[in-house]
Enzyme design. Sequence first.
Site, PDB file in Angstrom:
ATOM      1  N   CYS A   3       0.867  -1.176   0.000  1.00 24.64           N
ATOM      2  CA  CYS A   3       0.000   0.000   0.000  1.00 24.64           C
ATOM      3  C   CYS A   3       0.900   1.220   0.000  1.00 24.64           C
ATOM      4  O   CYS A   3       1.684   1.424   0.929  1.00 24.64           O
ATOM      5  CB  CYS A   3      -0.924   0.006   1.217  1.00 24.64           C
ATOM      6  SG  CYS A   3      -1.800   1.571   1.418  1.00 24.64           S
ATOM      7  N   CYS A   6       0.525   3.364   3.087  1.00 24.78           N
ATOM      8  CA  CYS A   6       1.166   2.753   4.260  1.00 24.78           C
ATOM      9  C   CYS A   6       2.680   2.922   4.164  1.00 24.78           C
ATOM     10  O   CYS A   6       3.342   3.158   5.186  1.00 24.78           O
ATOM     11  CB  CYS A   6       0.797   1.282   4.390  1.00 24.78           C
ATOM     12  SG  CYS A   6      -0.842   1.016   5.116  1.00 24.78           S
ATOM     13  N   ASP A  29      -0.711  16.409  -2.049  1.00 27.81           N
ATOM     14  CA  ASP A  29      -1.002  15.545  -3.200  1.00 27.81           C
ATOM     15  C   ASP A  29       0.069  15.786  -4.265  1.00 27.81           C
ATOM     16  O   ASP A  29       0.443  16.926  -4.555  1.00 27.81           O
ATOM     17  CB  ASP A  29      -2.403  15.836  -3.757  1.00 27.81           C
ATOM     18  CG  ASP A  29      -2.883  14.734  -4.671  1.00 27.81           C
ATOM     19  OD1 ASP A  29      -3.840  14.033  -4.304  1.00 27.81           O
ATOM     20  OD2 ASP A  29      -2.285  14.551  -5.763  1.00 27.81           O
ATOM     21  N   HIS A  45      -4.801   1.145   8.326  1.00 28.68           N
ATOM     22  CA  HIS A  45      -5.194   0.865   6.945  1.00 28.68           C
ATOM     23  C   HIS A  45      -6.675   0.490   6.866  1.00 28.68           C
ATOM     24  O   HIS A  45      -7.049  -0.631   7.199  1.00 28.68           O
ATOM     25  CB  HIS A  45      -4.326  -0.252   6.357  1.00 28.68           C
ATOM     26  CG  HIS A  45      -4.625  -0.531   4.918  1.00 28.68           C
ATOM     27  ND1 HIS A  45      -3.988   0.116   3.877  1.00 28.68           N
ATOM     28  CD2 HIS A  45      -5.541  -1.354   4.343  1.00 28.68           C
ATOM     29  CE1 HIS A  45      -4.483  -0.321   2.728  1.00 28.68           C
ATOM     30  NE2 HIS A  45      -5.430  -1.213   2.983  1.00 28.68           N
ATOM     31  N   GLY A  91     -13.750   6.978  -8.695  1.00 28.74           N
ATOM     32  CA  GLY A  91     -12.470   7.628  -8.970  1.00 28.74           C
ATOM     33  C   GLY A  91     -11.368   7.291  -7.983  1.00 28.74           C
ATOM     34  O   GLY A  91     -10.288   7.884  -8.033  1.00 28.74           O
ATOM     35  N   HIS A  96      -6.438   3.190   0.298  1.00 30.79           N
ATOM     36  CA  HIS A  96      -6.207   3.499   1.721  1.00 30.79           C
ATOM     37  C   HIS A  96      -6.979   4.791   1.950  1.00 30.79           C
ATOM     38  O   HIS A  96      -6.657   5.823   1.336  1.00 30.79           O
ATOM     39  CB  HIS A  96      -4.706   3.661   1.994  1.00 30.79           C
ATOM     40  CG  HIS A  96      -4.362   3.942   3.431  1.00 30.79           C
ATOM     41  ND1 HIS A  96      -3.398   3.232   4.126  1.00 30.79           N
ATOM     42  CD2 HIS A  96      -4.830   4.876   4.300  1.00 30.79           C
ATOM     43  CE1 HIS A  96      -3.302   3.709   5.359  1.00 30.79           C
ATOM     44  NE2 HIS A  96      -4.154   4.714   5.489  1.00 30.79           N
ATOM     45  N   HIS A  98      -8.579   8.153   2.399  1.00 30.00           N
ATOM     46  CA  HIS A  98      -7.958   9.473   2.506  1.00 30.00           C
ATOM     47  C   HIS A  98      -8.969  10.542   2.145  1.00 30.00           C
ATOM     48  O   HIS A  98      -9.802  10.358   1.254  1.00 30.00           O
ATOM     49  CB  HIS A  98      -6.712   9.575   1.622  1.00 30.00           C
ATOM     50  CG  HIS A  98      -6.937   9.169   0.200  1.00 30.00           C
ATOM     51  ND1 HIS A  98      -6.979   7.853  -0.215  1.00 30.00           N
ATOM     52  CD2 HIS A  98      -7.161   9.909  -0.903  1.00 30.00           C
ATOM     53  CE1 HIS A  98      -7.210   7.806  -1.502  1.00 30.00           C
ATOM     54  NE2 HIS A  98      -7.329   9.044  -1.958  1.00 30.00           N
ATOM     55  N   HIS A 100      -9.435  14.253   0.695  1.00 35.59           N
ATOM     56  CA  HIS A 100      -8.798  15.349  -0.052  1.00 35.59           C
ATOM     57  C   HIS A 100      -9.241  16.673   0.572  1.00 35.59           C
ATOM     58  O   HIS A 100     -10.439  16.901   0.765  1.00 35.59           O
ATOM     59  CB  HIS A 100      -9.255  15.354  -1.519  1.00 35.59           C
ATOM     60  CG  HIS A 100      -8.795  14.183  -2.322  1.00 35.59           C
ATOM     61  ND1 HIS A 100      -7.768  14.266  -3.233  1.00 35.59           N
ATOM     62  CD2 HIS A 100      -9.223  12.892  -2.367  1.00 35.59           C
ATOM     63  CE1 HIS A 100      -7.584  13.083  -3.809  1.00 35.59           C
ATOM     64  NE2 HIS A 100      -8.471  12.241  -3.305  1.00 35.59           N
TER      65      HIS A 100
HETATM   66  P1  AMP Z   1      -7.877   8.889  -5.159  1.00 36.08           P
HETATM   67  O1  AMP Z   1      -7.621   7.458  -4.744  1.00 36.08           O
HETATM   68  O2  AMP Z   1      -8.736   9.033  -6.359  1.00 36.08           O
HETATM   69  O3  AMP Z   1      -8.382   9.736  -4.034  1.00 36.08           O
HETATM   70  O4  AMP Z   1      -6.500   9.494  -5.633  1.00 36.08           O
HETATM   71  C1  AMP Z   1      -5.307   9.319  -4.931  1.00 36.08           C
HETATM   72  C2  AMP Z   1      -4.592  10.621  -4.871  1.00 36.08           C
HETATM   73  O5  AMP Z   1      -3.304  10.362  -4.329  1.00 36.08           O
HETATM   74  C3  AMP Z   1      -4.387  11.322  -6.222  1.00 36.08           C
HETATM   75  O6  AMP Z   1      -4.849  12.665  -6.130  1.00 36.08           O
HETATM   76  C4  AMP Z   1      -2.878  11.244  -6.435  1.00 36.08           C
HETATM   77  O7  AMP Z   1      -2.362  12.379  -7.090  1.00 36.08           O
HETATM   78  C5  AMP Z   1      -2.356  11.120  -5.020  1.00 36.08           C
HETATM   79  N1  AMP Z   1      -1.098  10.414  -4.889  1.00 36.08           N
HETATM   80  C6  AMP Z   1      -0.778   9.201  -5.414  1.00 36.08           C
HETATM   81  N2  AMP Z   1       0.469   8.855  -5.053  1.00 36.08           N
HETATM   82  C7  AMP Z   1       0.944   9.842  -4.269  1.00 36.08           C
HETATM   83  C8  AMP Z   1       2.182  10.069  -3.587  1.00 36.08           C
HETATM   84  N3  AMP Z   1       3.185   9.176  -3.647  1.00 36.08           N
HETATM   85  N4  AMP Z   1       2.316  11.217  -2.894  1.00 36.08           N
HETATM   86  C9  AMP Z   1       1.313  12.115  -2.839  1.00 36.08           C
HETATM   87  N5  AMP Z   1       0.128  11.957  -3.447  1.00 36.08           N
HETATM   88  C10 AMP Z   1      -0.054  10.837  -4.167  1.00 36.08           C
HETATM   89 ZN    ZN Z   2      -2.475   1.463   3.586  1.00 38.84          ZN
END
Ligand code: AMP
Ligand code: ZN
Length: 106
Positions: A3, A6, A29, A45, A91, A96, A98, A100
């Site tokens: 993950c 994680c 992000d 998680h 989308g 995991h 999160h 926004h």
């Molecule tokens: P979502 O699952 O649609 O909420 O999208 C995941 C979000 O995580 C997207 O906006 C990506 O740009 C962001 N993201 C993915 N990998 C990373 C990372 N390594 N560091 C920061 N943000 C990330």
């Molecule tokens: Zn995780």
Amino acid sequence: MQCIFCNIINKEQAANIVYENDKFIVFKDIKPLAPTHLLLLPKTHVVSVNHLEEKHKELIGDLFLLAKKIAKEQGVDDGYKLTFHVGRKGGQIVDHLHLHLIGGWK
Ligand code: AMP
Ligand code: ZN
């Protein structure tokens, strides 16, 4: 289980961390959609909102209080969006949970 979030929590992968405590981590992000685009995660998680259970009540409440605090600290509390993507059709890319926090428009 791999993950990416994680891995960031465990410091196995770098991220631009703006806040951390024992329960949550907040980082920028990697593909910001606005001047301020942060991701707020519980360190435990949980895959998505669909996977929340009764035992997560306090955690999810604290997540919203953290969002309010971070919005103020980042100077965007005059207007911002909070979004959960749930499932592929919603989308969600990273499995995991999160939140926004998006804002900072002039
Ligand atoms: P979502 O699952 O649609 O909420 O999208 C995941 C979000 O995580 C997207 O906006 C990506 O740009 C962001 N993201 C993915 N990998 C990373 C990372 N390594 N560091 C920061 N943000 C990330
Ligand atoms: Zn995780």
